[in-house]
Scaffold this motif. Sequence first.
Motif, PDB file in Angstrom:
ATOM      1  N   ASP A 131      18.075  11.042  28.359  1.00 64.07           N
ATOM      2  CA  ASP A 131      18.820  11.844  27.386  1.00 64.07           C
ATOM      3  C   ASP A 131      19.828  10.934  26.679  1.00 64.07           C
ATOM      4  OD1 ASP A 131      20.487  13.595  26.001  1.00 64.07           O
ATOM      5  OD2 ASP A 131      20.299  15.180  27.499  1.00 64.07           O
ATOM      6  N   ILE A 132      19.468  10.430  25.511  1.00 63.09           N
ATOM      7  CA  ILE A 132      20.311   9.495  24.777  1.00 63.09           C
ATOM      8  C   ILE A 132      21.584  10.163  24.262  1.00 63.09           C
ATOM      9  CG2 ILE A 132      20.449   7.956  22.785  1.00 63.09           C
ATOM     10  CD1 ILE A 132      18.650   6.926  25.005  1.00 63.09           C
ATOM     11  N   PHE A 133      21.455  11.388  23.767  1.00 64.67           N
ATOM     12  CA  PHE A 133      22.637  12.072  23.241  1.00 64.67           C
ATOM     13  C   PHE A 133      23.677  12.262  24.340  1.00 64.67           C
ATOM     14  CE2 PHE A 133      25.215  15.752  22.104  1.00 64.67           C
ATOM     15  CZ  PHE A 133      25.633  15.391  20.832  1.00 64.67           C
ATOM     16  N   GLU A 134      23.230  12.620  25.517  1.00 66.73           N
ATOM     17  CA  GLU A 134      24.151  12.814  26.638  1.00 66.73           C
ATOM     18  C   GLU A 134      24.886  11.512  26.972  1.00 66.73           C
ATOM     19  OE1 GLU A 134      23.659  15.349  30.564  1.00 66.73           O
ATOM     20  OE2 GLU A 134      22.650  13.410  30.784  1.00 66.73           O
ATOM     21  N   ILE A 135      24.165  10.398  26.943  1.00 66.82           N
ATOM     22  CA  ILE A 135      24.785   9.096  27.221  1.00 66.82           C
ATOM     23  C   ILE A 135      25.825   8.762  26.157  1.00 66.82           C
ATOM     24  CG2 ILE A 135      24.359   6.610  27.335  1.00 66.82           C
ATOM     25  CD1 ILE A 135      21.613   7.284  28.557  1.00 66.82           C
ATOM     26  N   LEU A 136      25.479   8.961  24.893  1.00 61.44           N
ATOM     27  CA  LEU A 136      26.425   8.690  23.815  1.00 61.44           C
ATOM     28  C   LEU A 136      27.667   9.569  23.931  1.00 61.44           C
ATOM     29  CD1 LEU A 136      23.998   8.389  20.748  1.00 61.44           C
ATOM     30  CD2 LEU A 136      25.330   6.547  21.774  1.00 61.44           C
ATOM     31  N   GLU A 137      27.445  10.835  24.261  1.00 61.51           N
ATOM     32  CA  GLU A 137      28.560  11.778  24.390  1.00 61.51           C
ATOM     33  C   GLU A 137      29.505  11.363  25.513  1.00 61.51           C
ATOM     34  OE1 GLU A 137      28.735  16.493  23.554  1.00 61.51           O
ATOM     35  OE2 GLU A 137      27.470  15.892  25.221  1.00 61.51           O
ATOM     36  N   LYS A 138      28.936  10.947  26.645  1.00 58.90           N
ATOM     37  CA  LYS A 138      29.767  10.528  27.778  1.00 58.90           C
ATOM     38  C   LYS A 138      30.582   9.280  27.448  1.00 58.90           C
ATOM     39  CE  LYS A 138      27.059  12.495  31.583  1.00 58.90           C
ATOM     40  NZ  LYS A 138      26.181  12.218  32.759  1.00 58.90           N
ATOM     41  N   LYS A 139      29.981   8.394  26.654  1.00 55.26           N
ATOM     42  CA  LYS A 139      30.662   7.148  26.276  1.00 55.26           C
ATOM     43  C   LYS A 139      31.527   7.321  25.029  1.00 55.26           C
ATOM     44  CE  LYS A 139      27.297   3.949  28.269  1.00 55.26           C
ATOM     45  NZ  LYS A 139      26.386   2.797  28.005  1.00 55.26           N
ATOM     46  N   ARG A 140      31.498   8.536  24.459  1.00 52.91           N
ATOM     47  CA  ARG A 140      32.217   8.822  23.218  1.00 52.91           C
ATOM     48  C   ARG A 140      31.842   7.818  22.131  1.00 52.91           C
ATOM     49  NH1 ARG A 140      38.337  10.439  25.322  1.00 52.91           N
ATOM     50  NH2 ARG A 140      37.678  12.179  26.665  1.00 52.91           N
ATOM     51  N   ALA A 141      30.564   7.522  22.074  1.00 49.39           N
ATOM     52  CA  ALA A 141      30.036   6.563  21.111  1.00 49.39           C
ATOM     53  C   ALA A 141      29.198   7.274  20.062  1.00 49.39           C
ATOM     54  CB  ALA A 141      29.195   5.514  21.821  1.00 49.39           C
ATOM     55  N   LYS A 142      29.123   6.701  18.874  1.00 53.10           N
ATOM     56  CA  LYS A 142      28.297   7.251  17.796  1.00 53.10           C
ATOM     57  C   LYS A 142      27.014   6.458  17.580  1.00 53.10           C
ATOM     58  CE  LYS A 142      32.052   9.348  15.103  1.00 53.10           C
ATOM     59  NZ  LYS A 142      32.726   9.358  13.773  1.00 53.10           N
ATOM     60  N   THR A 143      26.963   5.239  18.126  1.00 53.36           N
ATOM     61  CA  THR A 143      25.786   4.393  17.914  1.00 53.36           C
ATOM     62  C   THR A 143      25.367   3.714  19.220  1.00 53.36           C
ATOM     63  OG1 THR A 143      27.117   2.459  17.324  1.00 53.36           O
ATOM     64  CG2 THR A 143      26.427   3.904  15.523  1.00 53.36           C
ATOM     65  N   ALA A 144      24.108   3.307  19.266  1.00 59.78           N
ATOM     66  CA  ALA A 144      23.587   2.568  20.418  1.00 59.78           C
ATOM     67  C   ALA A 144      22.345   1.806  19.987  1.00 59.78           C
ATOM     68  CB  ALA A 144      23.250   3.516  21.566  1.00 59.78           C
ATOM     69  N   GLY A 145      22.062   0.709  20.670  1.00 60.38           N
ATOM     70  CA  GLY A 145      20.859  -0.069  20.406  1.00 60.38           C
ATOM     71  C   GLY A 145      19.944  -0.052  21.606  1.00 60.38           C
ATOM     72  N   ILE A 146      18.637   0.077  21.367  1.00 61.31           N
ATOM     73  CA  ILE A 146      17.660   0.153  22.447  1.00 61.31           C
ATOM     74  C   ILE A 146      16.491  -0.775  22.146  1.00 61.31           C
ATOM     75  CG2 ILE A 146      16.029   1.658  23.682  1.00 61.31           C
ATOM     76  CD1 ILE A 146      17.809   4.011  22.928  1.00 61.31           C
ATOM     77  N   ALA A 147      16.111  -1.591  23.121  1.00 62.10           N
ATOM     78  CA  ALA A 147      14.902  -2.413  22.981  1.00 62.10           C
ATOM     79  C   ALA A 147      13.700  -1.528  23.297  1.00 62.10           C
ATOM     80  CB  ALA A 147      14.950  -3.595  23.942  1.00 62.10           C
ATOM     81  N   ILE A 148      12.735  -1.487  22.406  1.00 61.91           N
ATOM     82  CA  ILE A 148      11.566  -0.631  22.637  1.00 61.91           C
ATOM     83  C   ILE A 148      10.295  -1.466  22.675  1.00 61.91           C
ATOM     84  CG2 ILE A 148      12.620   1.439  21.670  1.00 61.91           C
ATOM     85  CD1 ILE A 148      10.974   0.960  19.144  1.00 61.91           C
ATOM     86  N   GLU A 149       9.322  -0.963  23.409  1.00 61.10           N
ATOM     87  CA  GLU A 149       8.051  -1.645  23.589  1.00 61.10           C
ATOM     88  C   GLU A 149       6.921  -0.720  23.147  1.00 61.10           C
ATOM     89  OE1 GLU A 149       8.157  -2.271  27.762  1.00 61.10           O
ATOM     90  OE2 GLU A 149       9.656  -3.864  27.677  1.00 61.10           O
ATOM     91  N   GLU A 150       5.729  -1.279  23.088  1.00 65.36           N
ATOM     92  CA  GLU A 150       4.569  -0.477  22.727  1.00 65.36           C
ATOM     93  C   GLU A 150       4.451   0.722  23.671  1.00 65.36           C
ATOM     94  OE1 GLU A 150      -0.301  -0.830  22.479  1.00 65.36           O
ATOM     95  OE2 GLU A 150       0.895  -2.600  22.929  1.00 65.36           O
ATOM     96  N   LYS A 151       4.141   1.871  23.093  1.00 61.14           N
ATOM     97  CA  LYS A 151       3.958   3.149  23.798  1.00 61.14           C
ATOM     98  C   LYS A 151       5.274   3.871  24.105  1.00 61.14           C
ATOM     99  CE  LYS A 151      -0.512   2.673  23.897  1.00 61.14           C
ATOM    100  NZ  LYS A 151      -1.358   3.482  22.999  1.00 61.14           N
ATOM    101  N   ASP A 152       6.420   3.256  23.770  1.00 61.90           N
ATOM    102  CA  ASP A 152       7.685   3.975  23.931  1.00 61.90           C
ATOM    103  C   ASP A 152       7.772   5.080  22.883  1.00 61.90           C
ATOM    104  OD1 ASP A 152       8.363   2.296  25.973  1.00 61.90           O
ATOM    105  OD2 ASP A 152       9.918   1.208  24.874  1.00 61.90           O
ATOM    106  N   LEU A 153       8.524   6.127  23.204  1.00 64.05           N
ATOM    107  CA  LEU A 153       8.756   7.240  22.274  1.00 64.05           C
ATOM    108  C   LEU A 153      10.248   7.497  22.164  1.00 64.05           C
ATOM    109  CD1 LEU A 153       6.191   9.884  23.629  1.00 64.05           C
ATOM    110  CD2 LEU A 153       5.901   8.503  21.585  1.00 64.05           C
ATOM    111  N   ILE A 154      10.707   7.761  20.963  1.00 58.85           N
ATOM    112  CA  ILE A 154      12.062   8.256  20.751  1.00 58.85           C
ATOM    113  C   ILE A 154      11.935   9.510  19.905  1.00 58.85           C
ATOM    114  CG2 ILE A 154      14.334   7.817  19.761  1.00 58.85           C
ATOM    115  CD1 ILE A 154      13.988   4.902  20.286  1.00 58.85           C
ATOM    116  N   PHE A 155      12.525  10.596  20.351  1.00 58.88           N
ATOM    117  CA  PHE A 155      12.384  11.831  19.596  1.00 58.88           C
ATOM    118  C   PHE A 155      13.695  12.591  19.546  1.00 58.88           C
ATOM    119  CE2 PHE A 155      10.529  12.014  23.795  1.00 58.88           C
ATOM    120  CZ  PHE A 155      11.035  13.157  24.404  1.00 58.88           C
ATOM    121  N   SER A 156      13.928  13.188  18.398  1.00 58.63           N
ATOM    122  CA  SER A 156      15.172  13.909  18.147  1.00 58.63           C
ATOM    123  C   SER A 156      14.868  15.268  17.542  1.00 58.63           C
ATOM    124  CB  SER A 156      16.060  13.102  17.194  1.00 58.63           C
ATOM    125  OG  SER A 156      17.232  13.815  16.854  1.00 58.63           O
TER     126      SER A 156
END
Length: 219
Positions: free
Chosen positions: A139-164
Amino acid sequence: MSITATKYINNSKLKTSYIGAYHYSRPVRSKQDMEVNIYGLLSVTSAVEIPGDKLAKFAWDGIVDGFEYSKSDSVNESLKISLNEATRRVKQLILNDTNIAQHGVDINFTIFVSSNGGIYIGVLGEADIFLYKKGRLVDIFEILEKKRAKTAGIAIEEKDLIFSSTKDVFKENITRLMSTKSREELVSVLEELGNEVGDDKGILVLQKEKEEKVVLRKK
């Protein structure tokens, strides 16, 4: 590898809200130019009728311009600047409309920047954002909310999914998402949720693929 994006949008006939999904690809003119693709899911809502498509597009233009005119070498910093520029432009537009200024408008952005093999995520307001990686849902939104952050960077690989999605679409269906046992099952459930998406709701799914091109599919 490239990103395949699929959007599911359901705007009702009501003029009090609008959902928009957008994509921008930076022109690559030389080998030195960095390839950048920006994807956005934006929602605007008010108690009164609003030019929702105009507000969302105005915000999106601010995101793209803020990113492109940023003098920072950091994608993450450029993303922060783009969010600030979009916010500034929308506030300016609202101040010029007495009716909207009086009743207010709720604006939510989820922005994804694909560059250098990674995904940078920017959020303003509320949304549901998840990452599927190596069989796990995060849960990326939950992580951002806990850190009180508006942005984050993620390394992604083949077959990864990000959905909003707009607020609570995924949270209300978390059992269906968590019960999937493979990436294929998860993609199938996301397609089902997209086809079932309710009025004034939206979903954006990004997949890391082997294809040589970027595709923005509309469902």
